[in-house]
Design a protein around this motif. Structure first.
Motif, PDB file in Angstrom:
ATOM      1  N   THR A 118       0.829  -1.206   0.000  1.00 50.93           N
ATOM      2  CA  THR A 118       0.000   0.000   0.000  1.00 50.93           C
ATOM      3  C   THR A 118       0.862   1.255   0.000  1.00 50.93           C
ATOM      4  N   VAL A 119       1.934   1.262   0.786  1.00 51.00           N
ATOM      5  CA  VAL A 119       2.841   2.414   0.808  1.00 51.00           C
ATOM      6  C   VAL A 119       3.381   2.696  -0.586  1.00 51.00           C
ATOM      7  N   ASN A 120       3.877   1.659  -1.247  1.00 56.18           N
ATOM      8  CA  ASN A 120       4.414   1.845  -2.597  1.00 56.18           C
ATOM      9  C   ASN A 120       3.343   2.329  -3.566  1.00 56.18           C
ATOM     10  N   ASP A 121       2.129   1.788  -3.428  1.00 58.94           N
ATOM     11  CA  ASP A 121       1.036   2.218  -4.299  1.00 58.94           C
ATOM     12  C   ASP A 121       0.710   3.693  -4.078  1.00 58.94           C
ATOM     13  N   GLU A 122       0.595   4.090  -2.826  1.00 55.86           N
ATOM     14  CA  GLU A 122       0.208   5.471  -2.522  1.00 55.86           C
ATOM     15  C   GLU A 122       1.263   6.467  -2.998  1.00 55.86           C
ATOM     16  N   ILE A 123       2.525   6.147  -2.753  1.00 55.06           N
ATOM     17  CA  ILE A 123       3.592   7.050  -3.183  1.00 55.06           C
ATOM     18  C   ILE A 123       3.692   7.077  -4.705  1.00 55.06           C
ATOM     19  N   GLY A 124       3.642   5.893  -5.331  1.00 58.99           N
ATOM     20  CA  GLY A 124       3.721   5.844  -6.786  1.00 58.99           C
ATOM     21  C   GLY A 124       2.564   6.551  -7.455  1.00 58.99           C
ATOM     22  N   ASP A 125       1.355   6.344  -6.926  1.00 64.45           N
ATOM     23  CA  ASP A 125       0.175   7.008  -7.476  1.00 64.45           C
ATOM     24  C   ASP A 125       0.316   8.526  -7.376  1.00 64.45           C
ATOM     25  N   HIS A 126       0.749   9.002  -6.222  1.00 65.26           N
ATOM     26  CA  HIS A 126       0.875  10.451  -6.026  1.00 65.26           C
ATOM     27  C   HIS A 126       1.941  11.051  -6.945  1.00 65.26           C
TER      28      HIS A 126
END
Length: 346
Positions: A118-126
């Motif tokens: 989730t951390v990687n998804d949130e940072i990558g998405d942003h």
């Protein structure tokens, strides 16, 4: 025949907290599940909790599911189970080879959890949306023209711009393959950090512990400012419950491994910290009551806090010439140059 046989054996239900770990908190094959959303607490089978379908299944070059990672994790879990039994049975401090197995297992547990993805998804998405916002329509046009066979109209650019800047309308997620690569890198780093720390054994005679769905708990150093994030490198301590009466604490490096003096207050503090580290649920032995005096947190839906949404970076006409010139004038680092090291960075 060979392919169908292989498919029939493919593991699809993946535990993000291994059953061997949950079994240390269970009555046989049953464990008390405590959801954080306020729904009913009840005993459930350990085979049915922390299960995510195909969570570690990569795609091979032919697009077929591959559960190699799940097999590798199972091998590590079996080795760790033997060490955990010895620790619970009284072996402490650990011989270096046992310590290495348990450090690798805890490193895997730190990296394999849904929060890590989730951390990687949130940072990558942003970051991806910020890049789109700052590139503006000129960048959209450039991308469209790369595959176009005829001129790209302003209307086409405007339509794509409207779609990709509807930032609430989509969410970018990393692939399982990318997560497995990231997980491997994270495990290697965590292993080194864990091996370098001093380990303490916390063993209760009468009090009992709970286990959250994310068992590796980081404790903030009391001298660290609140605005700084907590990671395995700068955490004041790292706590891991390995049995209903036993936990491991990884302290700062520099002292021999040790025993922690236990008391009722410590049990309550540990259980509160473990509960706070849960995302959606926590578990305990059906005969225990480790939640006495513990305040349950709400469900945690996000892992990062980002103050500036992508919309704050919108530049429809693209970055200015001044900005481009400033960026292009940044000198290249000399050959062999290394980035600066910061406090807590390993």
């Amino acid at each position: 025949m060979g392919k169908s046989s292989k498919k029939s054996k493919l593991k699809r239900r993946h535990h993000t907290v291994p059953r061997l770990h949950l079994r240390r908190f269970a009555d046989g094959e049953r464990i008390m599940r405590v959801p954080l959303d306020g729904s009913e607490r009840r005993p459930v089978g350990i085979a049915d909790v922390t299960v995510h379908r195909n969570f570690y299944s990569m795609r091979d070059e032919n697009g077929q599911l591959d559960d190699t990672v799940e097999d590798l994790l199972a091998e590590l879990e079996n080795k760790a189970a033997r060490v955990i039994r010895q620790v619970v049975g009284g072996l402490w401090p650990l011989p270096i080879e046992h310590r290495a197995v348990l450090a690798e297992y805890i490193a895997a547990q730190h990296a394999r959890i849904p929060a890590a993805r989730t951390v990687n998804d949130e940072i990558g998405d942003h970051l991806g949306k910020v890049v789109i916002a700052m590139g503006g329509k000129p960048e959209i046009r450039t991308r469209l023209e790369e595959n176009a066979t005829e001129p790209v109209s302003d209307e086409e650019v405007d339509a794509v711009w409207a779609e990709v800047t509807d930032f609430d309308g989509y969410y970018a997620e990393m692939s399982v393959n990318d997560h497995m690569l990231s997980m491997g890198q994270s495990m290697a780093t965590a292993y080194e950090v864990f091996m370098a720390r001093s380990w303490g054994l916390i063993k209760f005679e009468h009090r009992t512990l709970l286990i959250p769905d994310h068992p590796v708990t980081l404790v903030r150093d009391g001298d660290m400012p609140r605005w700084r994030g907590v990671g395995i490198g700068n955490a004041g301590a790292i706590l891991v419950p390995i049995d209903r009466r036993v936990a491991i604490m990884m302290a700062s490096p520099g002292v021999d491994d040790f025993f922690v003096r236990t008391h009722t207050k410590l049990a309550k503090e540990l259980n509160q910290r473990f509960a706070d580290n849960a995302r959606r649920e926590l578990f305990h032995h059906p005969d225990d009551n480790p939640l006495e005096g513990v305040e349950l947190p709400p469900v945690r839906d996000r892992e990062t806090r980002i103050s500036q949404p992508p919309g704050n970076f919108l530049l429809p006409d693209g970055p200015s010439d001044v900005f481009k010139r400033v960026v292009s004038d940044v000198p290249e680092p000399p050959p062999g140059a290394k980035p600066p090291r910061f406090e807590g960075q390993r």
